[in-house]
Scaffold this motif. Structure first.
Motif, PDB file in Angstrom:
ATOM      1  N   SER A  45       0.849  -1.185   0.000  1.00  0.00           N
ATOM      2  CA  SER A  45       0.000   0.000   0.000  1.00  0.00           C
ATOM      3  C   SER A  45       0.885   1.234   0.000  1.00  0.00           C
ATOM      4  O   SER A  45       2.100   1.139   0.170  1.00  0.00           O
ATOM      5  N   ILE A  57      -3.490   4.055   1.207  1.00  0.00           N
ATOM      6  CA  ILE A  57      -4.183   3.725  -0.032  1.00  0.00           C
ATOM      7  C   ILE A  57      -3.785   2.309  -0.422  1.00  0.00           C
ATOM      8  O   ILE A  57      -2.615   2.018  -0.658  1.00  0.00           O
ATOM      9  N   SER A  58      -4.792   1.429  -0.463  1.00  0.00           N
ATOM     10  CA  SER A  58      -4.553   0.028  -0.782  1.00  0.00           C
ATOM     11  C   SER A  58      -5.629  -0.452  -1.753  1.00  0.00           C
ATOM     12  O   SER A  58      -6.821  -0.375  -1.441  1.00  0.00           O
ATOM     13  N   ASN A  59      -5.214  -0.916  -2.906  1.00  0.00           N
ATOM     14  CA  ASN A  59      -6.150  -1.383  -3.941  1.00  0.00           C
ATOM     15  C   ASN A  59      -7.227  -0.344  -4.252  1.00  0.00           C
ATOM     16  O   ASN A  59      -8.402  -0.677  -4.396  1.00  0.00           O
ATOM     17  N   GLY A  60      -6.841   0.926  -4.302  1.00  0.00           N
ATOM     18  CA  GLY A  60      -7.773   1.998  -4.631  1.00  0.00           C
ATOM     19  C   GLY A  60      -8.651   2.460  -3.487  1.00  0.00           C
ATOM     20  O   GLY A  60      -9.440   3.380  -3.642  1.00  0.00           O
ATOM     21  N   THR A  61      -8.542   1.830  -2.321  1.00  0.00           N
ATOM     22  CA  THR A  61      -9.342   2.199  -1.155  1.00  0.00           C
ATOM     23  C   THR A  61      -8.510   3.059  -0.212  1.00  0.00           C
ATOM     24  O   THR A  61      -7.377   2.711   0.116  1.00  0.00           O
ATOM     25  N   GLU A  62      -9.081   4.179   0.220  1.00  0.00           N
ATOM     26  CA  GLU A  62      -8.403   5.091   1.147  1.00  0.00           C
ATOM     27  C   GLU A  62      -8.878   4.848   2.572  1.00  0.00           C
ATOM     28  O   GLU A  62     -10.062   4.663   2.810  1.00  0.00           O
TER      29      GLU A  62
END
Length: 140
Positions: A45, A57-62
C-alpha cells in the motif's frame, strides 16, 4: 604534480562518500510518502503521513488514521471517530488501545516495524517495512 594527485584523490573520495545512501532514522518516517509492505501477507500500500494524520491507499481504497506518537520510534494508530462509529471492529480497536507500531530498525530508506492490536480474543501481531518515497505529505 603531487598536489594535483592529492586533490584528485580527495575529490574522488568526496564524490564516493556523498553518493552513499543516507541511513534514515525514526523521525524521518514521521512525515512523507511511503511504500508499505506487509511481510505477513505480502500486501503493498501507499502511506502518506503528516505527523498526526495518516492516509493509507490500498487497492484503490483510502483509509485515514490518527497518529499518537509515544516516542520517536513508536506510535499508536486510531481510526477517526466518524469512521469508527460505522464499523464495530474499528470502534473496538480504538477502545482497546488502537494499533501499536514499533519501529525496529532502519536500513537506508527502509524502516522495519512491528504492529500489534487486541482483536477481542488475542493479540494480533504483524511485521512489515516502509520504504520512503518522498518528503511529500499533503492530503485532505
Amino acid at each position: 604534480m603531487k598536489i594535483n594527485r592529492l586533490l584528485f584523490l580527495f575529490l574522488l573520495i568526496s564524490c564516493f562518500a556523498s553518493s552513499q545512501q543516507k541511513n534514515l532514522n525514526c523521525l524521518d518516517f514521521s512525515k512523507g510518502e511511503f511504500r508499505n509492505i506487509d511481510t505477513n501477507t505480502g500486501s503493498i500500500s501507499i502511506i502518506i503521513r503528516n505527523g498526526e494524520k495518516q492516509l493509507e491507499i490500498s487497492n484503490g481504497t483510502e483509509s485515514y488514521k490518527k497518529v499518537r506518537w509515544l516516542d520517536d520510534c513508536s506510535y499508536v494508530l486510531y481510526f477517526p471517530s466518524k469512521e469508527a462509529r460505522k464499523d464495530k471492529f474499528k470502534k473496538f480497536i480504538n477502545e482497546n488501545g488502537g494499533i501499536t507500531v514499533t519501529m525496529e530498525r532502519t536500513d537506508g530508506k527502509t524502516l522495519y516495524y512491528k504492529t500489534s492490536y487486541n482483536d477481542g480474543k488475542q493479540i494480533i501481531t504483524s511485521e512489515g517495512r516502509l520504504v520512503k518515497l518522498s518528503n511529500k505529505a499533503s492530503f485532505n
